[in-house]
Design a protein around this motif. Structure first.
Motif, PDB file in Angstrom:
ATOM      1  N   ASN A  28       0.873  -1.044   0.090  1.00  0.00           N
ATOM      2  CA  ASN A  28       0.321   0.053  -0.460  1.00  0.00           C
ATOM      3  C   ASN A  28       1.012   1.036  -0.340  1.00  0.00           C
ATOM      4  OD1 ASN A  28       0.260   0.635   3.219  1.00  0.00           O
ATOM      5  ND2 ASN A  28      -0.279  -1.066   3.354  1.00  0.00           N
ATOM      6  N   ASP A  29       0.335   2.267  -0.288  1.00  0.00           N
ATOM      7  CA  ASP A  29       0.729   3.360  -0.401  1.00  0.00           C
ATOM      8  C   ASP A  29       1.152   4.405   1.060  1.00  0.00           C
ATOM      9  OD1 ASP A  29       1.688   3.615  -2.447  1.00  0.00           O
ATOM     10  OD2 ASP A  29      -0.457   4.203  -3.298  1.00  0.00           O
ATOM     11  N   GLU A  30       0.639   3.983   2.290  1.00  0.00           N
ATOM     12  CA  GLU A  30       0.673   4.310   3.583  1.00  0.00           C
ATOM     13  C   GLU A  30       1.590   3.658   4.490  1.00  0.00           C
ATOM     14  OE1 GLU A  30      -2.295   2.840   2.960  1.00  0.00           O
ATOM     15  OE2 GLU A  30      -2.164   4.742   1.767  1.00  0.00           O
ATOM     16  N   ASP A  31       2.193   2.068   4.634  1.00  0.00           N
ATOM     17  CA  ASP A  31       2.706   2.070   5.271  1.00  0.00           C
ATOM     18  C   ASP A  31       4.635   2.035   4.869  1.00  0.00           C
ATOM     19  OD1 ASP A  31       0.809   1.527   6.580  1.00  0.00           O
ATOM     20  OD2 ASP A  31       0.464  -1.272   6.694  1.00  0.00           O
ATOM     21  N   SER A  32       5.094   2.183   4.331  1.00  0.00           N
ATOM     22  CA  SER A  32       6.710   3.012   4.072  1.00  0.00           C
ATOM     23  C   SER A  32       6.978   3.475   4.980  1.00  0.00           C
ATOM     24  CB  SER A  32       7.066   3.399   2.247  1.00  0.00           C
ATOM     25  OG  SER A  32       6.221   2.188   1.370  1.00  0.00           O
ATOM     26  N   GLU A  33       8.584   2.715   4.920  1.00  0.00           N
ATOM     27  CA  GLU A  33       9.579   3.661   5.958  1.00  0.00           C
ATOM     28  C   GLU A  33      10.163   4.540   5.195  1.00  0.00           C
ATOM     29  OE1 GLU A  33       8.592   3.919   9.645  1.00  0.00           O
ATOM     30  OE2 GLU A  33       6.871   3.186   8.884  1.00  0.00           O
ATOM     31  N   SER A  34       9.897   4.604   4.045  1.00  0.00           N
ATOM     32  CA  SER A  34      11.351   6.117   3.639  1.00  0.00           C
ATOM     33  C   SER A  34       9.936   7.307   3.153  1.00  0.00           C
ATOM     34  CB  SER A  34      11.744   4.956   2.691  1.00  0.00           C
ATOM     35  OG  SER A  34      11.254   4.508   1.352  1.00  0.00           O
ATOM     36  N   ARG A  35      10.780   8.459   2.971  1.00  0.00           N
ATOM     37  CA  ARG A  35       9.789   8.879   2.687  1.00  0.00           C
ATOM     38  C   ARG A  35       9.328   9.453   1.241  1.00  0.00           C
ATOM     39  NH1 ARG A  35      12.383  14.819   2.325  1.00  0.00           N
ATOM     40  NH2 ARG A  35      10.409  15.207   2.423  1.00  0.00           N
ATOM     41  N   ASP A  36      10.167   8.957  -0.147  1.00  0.00           N
ATOM     42  CA  ASP A  36       9.350   8.167  -0.870  1.00  0.00           C
ATOM     43  C   ASP A  36       8.915   6.707  -1.427  1.00  0.00           C
ATOM     44  OD1 ASP A  36      12.071   7.639  -1.326  1.00  0.00           O
ATOM     45  OD2 ASP A  36      12.947   8.584  -2.755  1.00  0.00           O
ATOM     46  N   GLY A  37       9.112   5.866  -0.311  1.00  0.00           N
ATOM     47  CA  GLY A  37       8.281   4.533  -0.231  1.00  0.00           C
ATOM     48  C   GLY A  37       9.697   4.273  -1.312  1.00  0.00           C
ATOM     49  N   CYS A  38      11.496   3.920  -1.167  1.00  0.00           N
ATOM     50  CA  CYS A  38      11.963   3.344  -1.387  1.00  0.00           C
ATOM     51  C   CYS A  38      12.308   2.206  -0.477  1.00  0.00           C
ATOM     52  CB  CYS A  38      12.883   4.318  -1.616  1.00  0.00           C
ATOM     53  SG  CYS A  38      14.800   3.178  -2.200  1.00  0.00           S
ATOM     54  N   ILE A  39      12.231   0.925  -1.885  1.00  0.00           N
ATOM     55  CA  ILE A  39      12.752  -0.426  -0.966  1.00  0.00           C
ATOM     56  C   ILE A  39      13.913  -0.331  -0.419  1.00  0.00           C
ATOM     57  CG2 ILE A  39      13.633  -2.844  -1.431  1.00  0.00           C
ATOM     58  CD1 ILE A  39      10.234  -2.842  -2.530  1.00  0.00           C
ATOM     59  N   TRP A  40      14.683  -0.628   0.342  1.00  0.00           N
ATOM     60  CA  TRP A  40      16.312   0.120   0.576  1.00  0.00           C
ATOM     61  C   TRP A  40      16.747  -1.272   0.999  1.00  0.00           C
ATOM     62  CZ3 TRP A  40      19.208   3.779  -0.264  1.00  0.00           C
ATOM     63  CH2 TRP A  40      18.787   5.043  -0.042  1.00  0.00           C
ATOM     64  N   ALA A  41      15.982  -2.535   0.804  1.00  0.00           N
ATOM     65  CA  ALA A  41      16.861  -3.471   1.040  1.00  0.00           C
ATOM     66  C   ALA A  41      17.141  -4.379  -0.580  1.00  0.00           C
ATOM     67  CB  ALA A  41      15.445  -5.433   1.699  1.00  0.00           C
ATOM     68  N   ALA A  42      18.166  -4.754   0.091  1.00  0.00           N
ATOM     69  CA  ALA A  42      18.871  -5.509  -1.874  1.00  0.00           C
ATOM     70  C   ALA A  42      18.594  -6.502  -1.837  1.00  0.00           C
ATOM     71  CB  ALA A  42      20.173  -5.333  -0.418  1.00  0.00           C
ATOM     72  N   GLY A  43      17.752  -7.504  -0.709  1.00  0.00           N
ATOM     73  CA  GLY A  43      17.043  -8.315  -1.650  1.00  0.00           C
ATOM     74  C   GLY A  43      16.305  -9.407  -0.637  1.00  0.00           C
ATOM     75  N   LEU A  44      14.857 -10.144  -1.275  1.00  0.00           N
ATOM     76  CA  LEU A  44      14.397 -10.713  -0.184  1.00  0.00           C
ATOM     77  C   LEU A  44      14.573 -12.348  -0.288  1.00  0.00           C
ATOM     78  CD1 LEU A  44      12.175  -9.999   2.142  1.00  0.00           C
ATOM     79  CD2 LEU A  44      10.037  -9.792  -0.173  1.00  0.00           C
ATOM     80  N   ILE A  45      14.351 -12.738   0.395  1.00  0.00           N
ATOM     81  CA  ILE A  45      14.370 -14.522   0.515  1.00  0.00           C
ATOM     82  C   ILE A  45      13.531 -14.663   1.554  1.00  0.00           C
ATOM     83  CG2 ILE A  45      15.992 -15.817   1.287  1.00  0.00           C
ATOM     84  CD1 ILE A  45      18.409 -13.834   1.590  1.00  0.00           C
TER      85      ILE A  45
END
Length: 383
Positions: free
Chosen positions: A69-86
């Motif tokens: 969703n567009d509300e729960d991101s913890e970066s101002r611009d919604g950027c994903i900072w994790a390098a990858g997901l497992i």
């Protein structure tokens, strides 16, 4: 139905290889393999700047149920900072009224590579036994390369120890968040990789919050006439944060109320003269028990850190700014979880009281910061 890419490999620097299927974007991503034990909150985790350059293993078995969703991101611009997901299993459909798209759709849009279908329990046990380790996810054509070649690429990446990452995630320019209702205080918040929930917790309490880039000189923040200073969470090795440690020492010498969390706790500890070290596999999750040695209270906390301060539970020690104490430690391993001056003028905790995601046990720490600024204002007025 969610689409997926083909064969994918997770290659660890010690030679262990996990085979699965790719999802999200396709290609190669490198980072430090870590695990987090939260049963919920994958969107908050992935957008937390503290996960910069990390391949995040989620121990919950099925991921993606609640979409994105567009509300729960913890970066101002919604950027994903994790390098990858497992992950183990990817939900084939989204089931949440707040979702606007799927997890995989967002990962594709942001170019984030994931691997699914692996035994995340076995991987987590491996990381617990051997420690967080350099790794790479390879999917699509990249997964068809020789494993020895992939292993060499994984080993060639720079280590997390000695990594100065705050400069890569901090804001480019100052910005101000106005309080809800009447402005009671002004706080300068150093963005070392700040989560959006943190300034939100301040503005909800009537605090005008001026967010400044990491390493902003103390002389520059003085023009805002702050009632207090906040040092945020962030990624990287605190041993590299010499500039911020020097700034915090200036703040302490000026006797300004100071509150820090996570990376801010390590910076404050270093300003007190404490050393830091890299944890074997870190604390990442929303169920970590911490004891307050001043009150005896135990909080269940949200945490994300791979480094810690060296210290003993409840110990007191001298600093250039008066006596200080290790105020909090983890009940799992006695890791330092909080330090403070005995005067109360400066304090910090290693965990996340804004609780996004996580329990709300530690949220009153923001009120403690306000009480500290209130006491300082009364002292100034009486003086």
């Amino acid at each position: 139905m969610t689409s997926t890419t083909d064969h994918a490999l997770l290659v660890l620097a010690d030679g262990r290889v996990f085979r699965g299927r790719g999802f999200g974007a396709t290609g190669t991503t490198l980072g430090e393999a870590v695990f987090t034990t939260g049963m919920s909150g994958y969107q908050e985790t992935m957008t937390d700047p503290s996960f910069h350059r990390q391949l995040v293993t989620l121990t919950a078995p099925q991921i993606g149920n609640t979409g994105w969703n567009d509300e729960d991101s913890e970066s101002r611009d919604g950027c994903i900072w994790a390098a990858g997901l497992i992950i183990r299993d990817l939900a084939v459909r989204v089931s949440n009224f707040r979702a606007t798209r799927s997890l995989e759709d967002e990962m594709k849009a942001q170019g984030i590579i994931g691997i699914r279908g692996i035994d995340t329990r076995a991987l987590t046990r491996h990381l617990r036994d051997h420690g967080s380790i350099a790794a790479g996810i390879f999917s699509g054509e990249a997964a068809a390369r020789d494993v020895d070649e992939l292993l060499a690429e994984v080993k060639a990446q720079p280590p997390m120890s000695g990594a100065d990452l705050a400069a890569e995630v901090t804001t480019d320019a100052l910005y101000t968040l106005e309080p809800e209702g009447e402005a009671k205080y002004t706080v300068v918040a150093y963005d070392m990789g700040i989560k959006t929930a943190t300034p939100r917790s301040l503005v909800q309490r009537g605090v005008r919050t001026v967010v400044v880039p990491a390493d902003t000189p103390f002389a520059e923040i003085q023009q805002h006439k702050p009632d207090g200073v906040f040092i945020s969470n962030g990624p990287g090795d605190p041993a590299t944060a010499d500039t911020m440690v020097g700034i915090v020492r200036e703040i302490l010498a000026a006797d300004l109320p100071l509150f820090g969390i996570c990376f801010g706790n390590q910076i404050l500890g270093r300003a007190f003269g404490m050393d830091t070290y890299k944890l074997k596999f870190g604390h990442r999750g929303i169920n970590v028990p911490v004891i307050n040695h001043q009150t005896g209270r135990i909080d269940i906390t949200s945490q994300n850190h791979g480094f810690a301060l060296q210290g003993k539970p409840g110990e007191t020690f001298d600093t250039d700014f008066g006596p200080a104490q290790v105020t909090h430690t983890c009940l799992n391993d006695d890791c330092v979880e909080g330090v403070a001056l005995e005067s109360g003028r400066a304090f910090a905790v290693q965990y996340h009281p804004e609780s996004a995601a996580g329990p709300h046990d530690a949220n009153p720490l923001f009120d403690q910061f306000l009480e500290l600024m209130s006491a300082q204002q009364k002292t100034t007025q009486e003086g």
